[in-house]
Design a protein around this motif. Structure first.
Motif, PDB file in Angstrom:
ATOM      1  N   ASN A 283      -5.059  -2.571  -9.523  1.00 40.82           N
ATOM      2  CA  ASN A 283      -4.418  -3.887  -9.516  1.00 40.82           C
ATOM      3  C   ASN A 283      -5.057  -4.725 -10.618  1.00 40.82           C
ATOM      4  O   ASN A 283      -6.239  -5.083 -10.503  1.00 40.82           O
ATOM      5  N   PRO A 284      -4.334  -5.054 -11.682  1.00 40.26           N
ATOM      6  CA  PRO A 284      -4.944  -5.844 -12.762  1.00 40.26           C
ATOM      7  C   PRO A 284      -5.497  -7.174 -12.300  1.00 40.26           C
ATOM      8  O   PRO A 284      -6.414  -7.718 -12.930  1.00 40.26           O
ATOM      9  N   ARG A 285      -4.989  -7.691 -11.201  1.00 43.66           N
ATOM     10  CA  ARG A 285      -5.474  -8.972 -10.692  1.00 43.66           C
ATOM     11  C   ARG A 285      -6.739  -8.815  -9.847  1.00 43.66           C
ATOM     12  O   ARG A 285      -7.458  -9.789  -9.642  1.00 43.66           O
ATOM     13  N   ARG A 286      -6.968  -7.628  -9.341  1.00 43.57           N
ATOM     14  CA  ARG A 286      -8.166  -7.339  -8.554  1.00 43.57           C
ATOM     15  C   ARG A 286      -8.667  -5.963  -8.953  1.00 43.57           C
ATOM     16  O   ARG A 286      -8.633  -5.014  -8.166  1.00 43.57           O
ATOM     17  N   PRO A 287      -9.150  -5.809 -10.172  1.00 44.21           N
ATOM     18  CA  PRO A 287      -9.441  -4.469 -10.706  1.00 44.21           C
ATOM     19  C   PRO A 287     -10.619  -3.778 -10.052  1.00 44.21           C
ATOM     20  O   PRO A 287     -10.777  -2.565 -10.211  1.00 44.21           O
ATOM     21  N   SER A 288     -11.466  -4.496  -9.311  1.00 41.79           N
ATOM     22  CA  SER A 288     -12.632  -3.868  -8.693  1.00 41.79           C
ATOM     23  C   SER A 288     -12.309  -3.150  -7.393  1.00 41.79           C
ATOM     24  O   SER A 288     -13.144  -2.403  -6.884  1.00 41.79           O
ATOM     25  N   LEU A 289     -11.123  -3.379  -6.840  1.00 44.45           N
ATOM     26  CA  LEU A 289     -10.797  -2.827  -5.533  1.00 44.45           C
ATOM     27  C   LEU A 289     -10.135  -1.455  -5.656  1.00 44.45           C
ATOM     28  O   LEU A 289      -9.479  -1.149  -6.649  1.00 44.45           O
ATOM     29  N   TYR A 290     -10.305  -0.653  -4.610  1.00 40.29           N
ATOM     30  CA  TYR A 290      -9.719   0.685  -4.545  1.00 40.29           C
ATOM     31  C   TYR A 290      -8.372   0.606  -3.822  1.00 40.29           C
ATOM     32  O   TYR A 290      -8.317   0.514  -2.595  1.00 40.29           O
ATOM     33  N   TYR A 291      -7.299   0.630  -4.598  1.00 42.91           N
ATOM     34  CA  TYR A 291      -5.955   0.512  -4.043  1.00 42.91           C
ATOM     35  C   TYR A 291      -5.291   1.873  -3.882  1.00 42.91           C
ATOM     36  O   TYR A 291      -5.459   2.771  -4.719  1.00 42.91           O
ATOM     37  N   VAL A 292      -4.506   2.001  -2.813  1.00 45.27           N
ATOM     38  CA  VAL A 292      -3.628   3.146  -2.619  1.00 45.27           C
ATOM     39  C   VAL A 292      -2.278   2.618  -2.153  1.00 45.27           C
ATOM     40  O   VAL A 292      -2.158   1.473  -1.720  1.00 45.27           O
ATOM     41  N   ASP A 293      -1.258   3.458  -2.255  1.00 41.76           N
ATOM     42  CA  ASP A 293       0.077   3.114  -1.753  1.00 41.76           C
ATOM     43  C   ASP A 293       0.317   3.815  -0.429  1.00 41.76           C
ATOM     44  O   ASP A 293       0.094   5.023  -0.309  1.00 41.76           O
TER      45      ASP A 293
END
Length: 459
Positions: A283-293
């Motif tokens: 997520n460019p707005r929260r680049p430190s987080l580990y995102y999944v779908d």
């Protein structure tokens, strides 16, 4: 620690076995339960022993144990979810033991995939909360290990989100504020970070960390925080030259004292055959987080229908909305309002068919709670609907009942079981540590994926 939530205090303690000057390519860290360091107070209410057995592919049978004061934990791999008196999840972080400085001061720090900065409370304190390990005083450490970072350093202006400058010393000042209102402010410095097997340890030099002199919030008992997010100041990033951009953990049963097989590993470890991967999103707005779908849920073996928008579970990189953050620093999972309501309603219908009686009262943040007592005075059996989380790429998490049934004690001292999810109305979905417990979880930034494996602690 991205979100406010009610949570249960657990302990994670790190141990390494290696030569202090030659760190291994993979660091394996067993995990101990909080009661190993913080024994229950004399006279504390004993947990209620609850056994959950798989009944079939789509339901589970819950059998209340005959003794309501049993606290025995055996090695028969039965899944037990004891109940404690009072509101559950007053604090739910997992902890690591590290040493800072030379000679090292031992400190219990929260392991948090939802943030980057490593920090701990430091003397002199303008405002500090109570911690259970000694307060670190950098004035007692060797001047060759603890060094303040100047305001002009790229590690200050180029990395910190809110950099400050001490006009008197010219040193960099950091401030971090978390979603639950907790915060820390102090000096940004480099220091020696050590992890202990016994009296020796593996030392990492020149680790950038915060020395907090003004701290507050929900970090009661912890000495600080070990950020293991994706940013430049996180611990995995700072040691990536040695261990690579990959780490994994298994967060053991939050209530069991038999958590010796739990672990935290930095470096690439063997993957069990049951490991299923889903793409890691950014997520460019929260680049430190580990995102999944996520792509949906199943309850009782049937795919949940009626979601107003499945897109709320998938990341929209243009807006920063949607997606699911895998976070060790949040206890209870949160999902978009429509997704949560659909799962809750599907579970409620199947729970009623299985003999679970819904109670009218809400308990804290939970709005779907059930009574399994009072049917003829015996110890009833009820059928608990199964829950499966579906992720992009075909990865599924079939949750054990203890990962989504949260025991609570009401004002009448009766124990109820609540569906352990929350509705998120801020656009940020989170997979919390209660739902992750018992799974092996791999954060593989190098290959752009996150993996989940059931029974990961035993593996």
């Amino acid at each position: 620690m991205a979100l406010p939530t009610i949570i249960l205090l657990l302990l994670v303690v790190l141990f390494f076995s290696s030569n202090a000057t030659q760190p291994p390519r993979t660091l394996h860290i067993p995990v101990l339960h909080r009661d190993a360091a913080f024994p229950p107070a004399p006279g504390a209410t004993s947990p209620i022993s609850l056994r959950l057995h798989a009944a079939d592919a789509t339901h589970y049978t819950v059998q209340l144990a005959s003794s309501l004061h049993s606290t025995t934990i055996t090695d028969d791999q039965q899944l037990r979810s004891p109940v404690v008196s009072g509101l559950p999840f007053d604090s739910g972080e997992y902890f690591a033991t590290v040493g800072v400085g030379d000679p090292p001061t031992r400190a219990l720090v929260v392991i948090d995939t939802g943030s980057d900065l490593i920090w701990l409370q430091c003397a002199p304190c303008r405002r500090c909360y109570r911690q259970l390990t000694p307060l670190y005083d950098p004035r007692r450490s060797s001047t060759t290990t603890h060094r303040r970072i100047p305001c002009s350093s790229p590690r200050c202006r180029g990395v910190l989100r809110y950099p400050g400058c001490d006009a008197r010393t010219g040193g960099c000042v950091y401030t971090v504020v978390y979603g639950d209102g907790s915060s820390s402010t102090g000096d940004l410095a480099t220091d020696r970070l050590v992890v202990f097997p016994d009296d020796d340890g593996i030392a990492h030099h020149n680790v950038t960390l915060g020395c907090g002199h003004d701290n507050g919030g929900l970090f009661e008992s912890a000495a600080g925080l070990l950020g293991v997010g994706r940013g430049k100041l996180s611990f995995p990033t700072q040691v990536a030259d040695t261990y690579g951009r990959v780490f994994s953990y298994c967060l053991g049963d939050r209530m069991s004292r038999n958590t010796s097989t739990s672990y935290l590993v930095f470096g690439r470890a063997p993957e069990p055959p049951s490991m299923a991967f889903t793409p890691l999103r950014t997520n460019p707005r929260r680049p430190s987080l580990y995102y999944v779908d996520m792509v949906g849920f199943s309850v009782g073996g049937e795919r949940v229908a009626g979601l107003a928008s499945d897109s709320s579970l998938a990341l929209d990189a243009a807006t920063g909305r949607g997606g699911v953050v895998v976070d060790s620093g949040t206890a209870i999972s949160r999902f978009a309002v429509d997704a949560y309501a659909a799962v809750r309603d599907a579970f409620d219908a199947r729970a009623a068919a299985g003999g679970m009686r819904k109670v009218d009262d809400n308990f804290s943040v939970f709005d779907a709670c059930y009574d399994v007592y009072g049917y003829g005075g015996g110890h009833p059996k009820v059928r608990v609907p199964s829950i499966v989380l579906h992720f992009a790429g075909g990865a599924d998490m079939a949750l054990p009942p203890a990962n989504y049934l949260v025991p609570v004690v009401g004002g009448d001292r009766r124990t109820h079981f609540c569906l352990g999810f929350q509705a998120a109305d801020d656009g940020l979905n989170v997979l919390g540590n209660v739902q992750q417990q018992g799974f092996g979880v791999v954060f593989d930034v190098e290959r752009g994926r996150i993996g989940f494996a059931p029974n990961g602690c035993s593996a």
